[in-house]
Every structure is written in structure tokens, then in C-alpha cells.
Design a protein around this motif. Structure first.
Motif, PDB file in Angstrom:
ATOM      1  N   LEU A   1       0.922  -1.108   0.164  1.00  0.00           N
ATOM      2  CA  LEU A   1       0.196  -0.035   0.042  1.00  0.00           C
ATOM      3  C   LEU A   1       1.049   1.269   0.060  1.00  0.00           C
ATOM      4  CD1 LEU A   1      -2.928   1.294   0.248  1.00  0.00           C
ATOM      5  CD2 LEU A   1      -2.553   1.127   2.628  1.00  0.00           C
ATOM      6  N   HIS A   2       1.980   1.414   0.853  1.00  0.00           N
ATOM      7  CA  HIS A   2       2.918   2.482   0.946  1.00  0.00           C
ATOM      8  C   HIS A   2       3.351   2.530  -0.377  1.00  0.00           C
ATOM      9  CE1 HIS A   2       6.331   4.602   1.896  1.00  0.00           C
ATOM     10  NE2 HIS A   2       5.789   5.350   2.866  1.00  0.00           N
ATOM     11  N   GLU A   3       4.006   1.572  -0.877  1.00  0.00           N
ATOM     12  CA  GLU A   3       4.555   1.974  -2.210  1.00  0.00           C
ATOM     13  C   GLU A   3       3.706   2.160  -3.496  1.00  0.00           C
ATOM     14  OE1 GLU A   3       8.090   1.597  -2.342  1.00  0.00           O
ATOM     15  OE2 GLU A   3       8.152   1.720  -0.587  1.00  0.00           O
ATOM     16  N   VAL A   4       2.748   1.638  -3.333  1.00  0.00           N
ATOM     17  CA  VAL A   4       1.503   2.017  -4.499  1.00  0.00           C
ATOM     18  C   VAL A   4       1.342   3.394  -4.569  1.00  0.00           C
ATOM     19  CG1 VAL A   4      -0.695   1.721  -5.249  1.00  0.00           C
ATOM     20  CG2 VAL A   4       0.765  -0.056  -4.986  1.00  0.00           C
ATOM     21  N   LEU A   5       1.006   4.004  -3.259  1.00  0.00           N
ATOM     22  CA  LEU A   5       0.757   5.604  -2.987  1.00  0.00           C
ATOM     23  C   LEU A   5       1.890   6.243  -3.213  1.00  0.00           C
ATOM     24  CD1 LEU A   5      -1.818   5.150  -0.169  1.00  0.00           C
ATOM     25  CD2 LEU A   5      -2.268   5.684  -2.804  1.00  0.00           C
ATOM     26  N   ASP A   6       3.126   5.811  -3.027  1.00  0.00           N
ATOM     27  CA  ASP A   6       4.294   6.646  -3.447  1.00  0.00           C
ATOM     28  C   ASP A   6       4.351   6.761  -4.431  1.00  0.00           C
ATOM     29  OD1 ASP A   6       6.364   8.060  -2.166  1.00  0.00           O
ATOM     30  OD2 ASP A   6       7.794   6.191  -2.487  1.00  0.00           O
ATOM     31  N   GLY A   7       4.220   5.768  -5.244  1.00  0.00           N
ATOM     32  CA  GLY A   7       4.549   5.977  -6.923  1.00  0.00           C
ATOM     33  C   GLY A   7       3.488   6.748  -7.614  1.00  0.00           C
ATOM     34  N   PHE A   8       2.476   6.709  -7.269  1.00  0.00           N
ATOM     35  CA  PHE A   8       1.279   7.342  -7.722  1.00  0.00           C
ATOM     36  C   PHE A   8       0.851   8.657  -7.002  1.00  0.00           C
ATOM     37  CE2 PHE A   8       0.769   3.055  -9.310  1.00  0.00           C
ATOM     38  CZ  PHE A   8       0.559   3.596 -10.901  1.00  0.00           C
TER      39      PHE A   8
END
Length: 328
Positions: free
Chosen positions: A217-224
Motif C-alpha cells: 500500500l505504501h509503495e503504490v501510493l508513493d509511486g502514484f
């Protein structure tokens, strides 16, 4: 009656399901409370040395065409200490989601289901729904209060000194630790951990699953993150001088046939006659850049917080549904 019998009244002892949760997880409460006190103490100390860091480092060049992090000159021990301390506290606030998710999966639900403590509580006039609601509500209140305190004090410290020494507003740790999205991350970690514990019903597997879900969840939101709100695109000379403090996403030149060429730094920082001469020397006719201005900080904060709270809400709803299904 106590006077006649010579007995003293029994001292009041807190009781109830809320007190039971606090007592059962008092070790985690002590650790989290100590970490919060350490963060608050560090921020108060940084607040005191902030003005010295501001005075020593000096200002940034507002004419920089692509401003990223500033304050890189005239580093001293005070400035480095201030920047390092603020960066460490920001990282702790940002990544507390991982610790919360692991604890919620392993101890809050997984261990109690594995050991049978939960079923014992359900036989003592505590409904499963109330059991789960209390285990989610008590840490949620504490996390919200503590994280909000750390965020507010951290922002006060940044304003007193030079918060950009540890990164611009768009830096992941700075962005998360400086707004309501920090609370949303903590609550999402709590909900995901509780759900993992109910699904797996074993402490260690639930902890691993909760940590994996939190990382994803953290990485997905960080990327987008920078795509959650429409960016600004400019052309011409304005594209060579984006507003100070902006997060530059893309930039380049426009060729004679109208094609946009990315990562072209031609003519950056030039103006006037030098710009005209630069254009004549190359195969381009115009310039463009796409960026997120600092004014988009709050829209991005609110959108990301809403997404995280939606994830938390879905995880909580799934946890209650799973609990009812297994007991049906």
C-alpha cells in the motif's frame, strides 16, 4: 458500614473491556508511548536550534529554474544536526504504519485467536462484534492523538527553522509526516493488521501478511502520489522557470514537427536574447514542463488521506463480515 466493621473501602480498580485491552497490550503501549515521548523531546530540542539553522544556512536562490532541495551551502554542525534530527523523526512518523500493522496482526487479533483467548472472552458476556470493535477503537484513538501531536509539533519545528534542509514538501517522508495523511497511514496499518490476524488466526503468519500489505500500500501510493491531483503544464519561457518549491515531473523541448522531447535541458536557465539564440541553434521551437506546485500540497494530502481511510474502512468491514461468517 465500613466504619462499624473497621474495614477500609476497597480501592477503585478500572474495569471494562477498554481497560482489559490496555492492560493486555500494556507492553506495546509503553513502547509506543516511549517512542512518542522521544519524538516529542527531539522535536522540542530541534525547535530550539531551528532559528540557528535558519540563520547559518541562509536563503535559497528563487531564480533556480528547477528548485528541488535547497539550503545545501554553508553546512555546519548545527545545520546538519537539525536536518538529520528532523529527517529521523519524519521517517519514524512515516513508517510507524509498518510497526502498527505487524503488532495488530500478531498481537491484537492473531495471537488471541491462536491461543483461544478471544473465544474465552466471547463466552463471558462479550459479543464478538464488541470484542473486535474495542480492539480497533482503543488503539485507533491513541494512534490518532499521538500522531497528530507529532505532526503538529513537527510542522512547528519546520517553520521555526529550515524544514527544507531534510527535503522539499514533495519528499515522501516530509509529505507523509507533515499532514493528516500520517494519521490515515497509521489507521490503515491498524485495519490491515487486524484483518490479517482474523484471516490467518496465527500470530507470526498474520504479522508477515500485515507487513506485506502495508508495504504494498505504501509503495503504490508513493509511486502514484503526484498523479492524484492534476499537474500544471506550461510552455514557452515559463517552462524554463517553474515556480520556486515546485515538484518538477517532466520537462523538455518541442521540435519543429510538434513532437515533445523529454529530458531535454536545452536553454534551461536562459532568457532574453540568449534564449532566442539558443532556440535558433537547435531543432526545437518551444519548451514545456509539467510540475506540481506547492499550492497542490493540501489537495494531494486530502486525496491520499481519503484513499487510505477508504482502504481502512474496507478492511474493517471485511474483518467484521469475516467474524460474523465464522461464528454463524
Amino acid at each position: 458500614m465500613s466504619t462499624l466493621t473497621g474495614r477500609r473501602p476497597a480501592p477503585y480498580r478500572p474495569s471494562g473491556l477498554t481497560w482489559t485491552v490496555l492492560r493486555l497490550h500494556r507492553t506495546a503501549l509503553y513502547v509506543w508511548g516511549a517512542a512518542l515521548l522521544a519524538a516529542v523531546a527531539a522535536l522540542i530540542w530541534l525547535l530550539a536550534v531551528g532559528p540557528d539553522a535558519r540563520a547559518i544556512v541562509g536563503g535559497c536562490d528563487a531564480s533556480d529554474p528547477f528548485p528541488m532541495d535547497c539550503g545545501t551551502a554553508r553546512w555546519t554542525t548545527t545545520a546538519r544536526t537539525y536536518a538529520t534530527g528532523l529527517a529521523l523523526v519524519s521517517a519514524c512518523v512515516t513508517f510507524q504504519m509498518y510497526a502498527v500493522a505487524v503488532w495488530a496482526g500478531a498481537a491484537l487479533t492473531g495471537r488471541e485467536l491462536e491461543s483461544g483467548t478471544a473465544r474465552l472472552a466471547w463466552t463471558q458476556s462479550v459479543t464478538p462484534a464488541r470484542w473486535l470493535a474495542t480492539r480497533l477503537a482503543v488503539p485507533a484513538v491513541l494512534l490518532t492523538a499521538g500522531t497528530t501531536l507529532a505532526v503538529l509539533l513537527g510542522n512547528w519545528t519546520r517553520r521555526a527553522g529550515r524544514g527544507d534542509l531534510s527535503g522539499g514538501w514533495f519528499n515522501a517522508n516530509v509529505f507523509i509526516s507533515s499532514g493528516p495523511v500520517a494519521v490515515a497511514y497509521a489507521l490503515a496499518g491498524l485495519a490491515l493488521g487486524a484483518l490479517a490476524g482474523l484471516v490467518l488466526r496465527r500470530a507470526l503468519p498474520a504479522a508477515a501478511a500485515a507487513l506485506a500489505a502495508a508495504v504494498v500500500l505504501h509503495e503504490v501510493l508513493d509511486g502514484f502520489r503526484m498523479s492524484l491531483w492534476p499537474a500544471v503544464t506550461t510552455t514557452g519561457r515559463a517552462a524554463l522557470h517553474v515556480p520556486y518549491g515546485s515538484m518538477l515531473l517532466e520537462h523538455g523541448s518541442v521540435t519543429a514537427d510538434g513532437e515533445r522531447v523529454n529530458t531535454s535541458l536545452a536553454c534551461v536557465g536562459t532568457d532574453g536574447s540568449a534564449l532566442e539564440a539558443c532556440i535558433r541553434r537547435g531543432p526545437w521551437t518551444d519548451f514545456w514542463s509539467t510540475y506540481q506546485p506547492q499550492s497542490h500540497y493540501w489537495p494531494l494530502q486530502l486525496v491520499e488521506s481519503g484513499l487510505l481511510l477508504a482502504v481502512a474502512g474496507l478492511a474493517v468491514a471485511a474483518a467484521f463480515a469475516l467474524l460474523r461468517r465464522r461464528l454463524a
